[in-house]
Design a protein around this motif. Structure first.
Motif, PDB file in Angstrom:
ATOM      1  N   ILE A 293     -15.933  11.982 -15.308  1.00  0.00           N
ATOM      2  CA  ILE A 293     -15.892  12.839 -16.627  1.00  0.00           C
ATOM      3  C   ILE A 293     -17.175  13.201 -17.012  1.00  0.00           C
TER       4      ILE A 293
ATOM      5  N   LEU B 289      -8.697  15.693 -21.624  1.00  0.00           N
ATOM      6  CA  LEU B 289     -10.079  15.771 -22.313  1.00  0.00           C
ATOM      7  C   LEU B 289     -10.256  16.823 -22.878  1.00  0.00           C
ATOM      8  N   LEU B 290      -9.450  18.199 -22.790  1.00  0.00           N
ATOM      9  CA  LEU B 290      -9.733  19.469 -23.464  1.00  0.00           C
ATOM     10  C   LEU B 290      -8.298  20.045 -23.602  1.00  0.00           C
ATOM     11  N   SER B 291      -8.016  20.609 -24.766  1.00  0.00           N
ATOM     12  CA  SER B 291      -7.036  21.188 -25.001  1.00  0.00           C
ATOM     13  C   SER B 291      -5.511  20.417 -25.055  1.00  0.00           C
TER      14      SER B 291
ATOM     15  N   VAL C 267      -8.767  14.635 -16.210  1.00  0.00           N
ATOM     16  CA  VAL C 267      -9.923  14.080 -15.520  1.00  0.00           C
ATOM     17  C   VAL C 267      -9.269  12.738 -14.973  1.00  0.00           C
TER      18      VAL C 267
ATOM     19  N   ILE D 261      -7.102  11.394 -17.877  1.00  0.00           N
ATOM     20  CA  ILE D 261      -7.457  11.520 -19.375  1.00  0.00           C
ATOM     21  C   ILE D 261      -7.369  13.092 -19.736  1.00  0.00           C
TER      22      ILE D 261
END
Lengths: 325, 325
Positions: free
Chosen positions: B49, B82-84, B71, B80
């Motif tokens: 990550i 991670l974004l959005s 991720v 995981i």
């Protein structure tokens, strides 16, 4: 090492789970994270990983200088080492949290996923640095693919799995390694500065005046306790990525000055009550008289001494002055 | 929706775990991630990550435009988002992966940790957008703290826990909400462009020519299959953050042209074999004759039609042209 605890929302009694960390308080999340980046070696962030990731965009510099960052959800179920897993210590912080409060460490680094100790993690755990950072990948790939790396290290190091001792090795101590060398962090940096100087300027002077062969090996940053009690001192300690700091009082410093036999009358003594800060502070931290360099430039002074026996625990938490809390 | 699969190291048979994703191949990790950002709506990243987080620094723009990123470690133990997580769909992608291949979803967002459906997640799952993005926090805080939000929505929406229907509500449909409104993504954008135009220029023209009240509601981007088969088309689709695209062939378009009764002789027909692309493509995607706007500027043409019945599954994977694989 300075640990900051930052939460997105207020969480009752959260401090109790991380007694070694300072809870950064305030209404503005961005300012709290900025403070964490500026003064602390590790950030324990409780909240959405997307939020901290977006702030990292503004703040992170490189894997060699960023603080360790671990992220936990509000229920403390999971702990994710997000940034600076090996050099910064995020992985080991996460494992500590797992052990202490039973959050599950969510590990994504290839070596760790395979239960292998990468050379960068080995270095960190033993207070060593790596001379050719770009070659870490080569060693860790060997570890992952060939399940074998050759090392030649002093016998007081406990070797991890697949580290095979060999005379002409890929990894050596100080010099001679075919791929890279491990260097002990065995120096202490003493610093004195006028109260009007800022951390950027001190850092600039540091880069100018101190050779890189010294800079890489610094384990501890020391000064007078009055300097240690300033923001500038701790901002500078983060800039040079030193994880241990200490400030000494006049009584301690005077004893060191006497032992070093360097007392004299000067302007420092007039203001501070003692004639010198850098060398006696280095002496106290190193427990050693081996002075490597002392250099002065207007309002800034640096000394470097060799530490007799380097500090064993690279993760040791330290006192934190009120000014950066 | 276009899913990219990116791995740091080669992993045997990894493709089998994510049959809906395109495995981005190549030696250079940065280029692979760049490609993912440029053309894909979601990235499944297998590896550390810390690595992807450092690249995000260079590539991420905002939570409204970035692709969803999840991720996983190489053993696929954890996933995981991670974004959005909400707008981009990373959370739901992670839950899908959990269901399909048993990776554990590591959720850190406050609402999800508490098993609550935030208003942004509700919007995403129902193909809606939020008119006042800055007020999402207010609604989600109410949900977390008061365990109650008032809504006034058409009765075909299934309301999550703690969403209480009320006439004068915090959240309304289209207009009237005290805090924000949910807007359906009910438009299709048809586009025609000369082969020499680039995505930045088309996007610039799009912002100039198309009113924001239309831009927010676009669900599908359509064109001729020859245009759909270009990099420019898909780069533009990412810039406007549309997750569905479709290209039609001459046979399909001609039938639509006949139905719309808009056939004529012109330069397009000379080159492409049909007289027009935008309007017939919109008609085919919307199954509706409700044309809202058609506008031309030199080498670029846009049409917008209202969709009769909007696409139900916002996560539906779609065909991906060879040029962006």
């Amino acid at each position: 090492m300075k640990y900051a605890l930052i939460t997105v929302r207020k969480i009752k009694n959260i401090k109790n789970f991380f007694p070694y960390a300072v809870l950064i308080e305030g209404e503005n999340l961005k300012e709290k994270i900025l403070k964490g980046f500026k003064y602390y070696n590790a950030i324990i962030f409780i909240g959405s990983i997307g939020i901290i990731t977006r702030y990292l965009k503004l703040m992170s510099k490189s894997k060699l200088f960023d603080p360790a960052i671990v992220v936990l959800d509000e229920k403390l179920r999971y702990c994710i080492p997000l940034l600076s897993s090996h050099f910064g210590g995020a992985l080991d912080l996460s494992l500590r949290i797992e052990k202490e409060i039973k959050s599950i460490s969510v590990i994504t680094t290839a070596t760790d996923t395979q239960n292998l100790i990468g050379i960068d993690l080995f270095a960190r755990r033993n207070n060593l640095i790596v001379d050719k950072k770009e070659n870490i990948k080569l060693i860790n790939s060997k570890l992952l693919n060939e399940k074998k790396i050759s090392v030649n290290l002093p016998n007081y190091f406990e070797l991890p799995k697949y580290y095979i001792t060999s005379e002409k090795a890929d990894v050596c101590y100080e010099s001679g390694g075919k791929i890279l060398n491990l260097i002990p962090k065995d120096l202490v940096l003493g610093i004195g500065f006028h109260k009007n100087e800022n951390a950027d300027y001190i850092y600039k002077k540091y880069l100018e005046l101190i050779d890189v062969k010294f800079r890489n090996r610094i384990q501890i940053l020391v000064s007078h306790e009055k300097k240690w009690n300033t923001k500038v001192f701790h901002e500078f300690s983060r800039k040079i990525n030193v994880t241990h700091t200490k400030g000494y009082n006049n009584f301690e410093l005077q004893k060191a000055i006497d032992k070093l036999n360097i007392d004299k009358e000067n302007i420092v003594k007039k203001h501070m009550g003692i004639s010198e800060i850098c060398r006696p502070a280095c002496f106290l931290a190193s427990n050693n008289m081996e002075e490597l360099i002392t250099i002065k430039d207007k309002n800034i002074k640096f000394s470097i001494f060799r530490i007799q026996k380097y500090w064993k625990n690279p993760y040791l938490e330290e006192d934190i002055p009120e000014v950066i809390k």
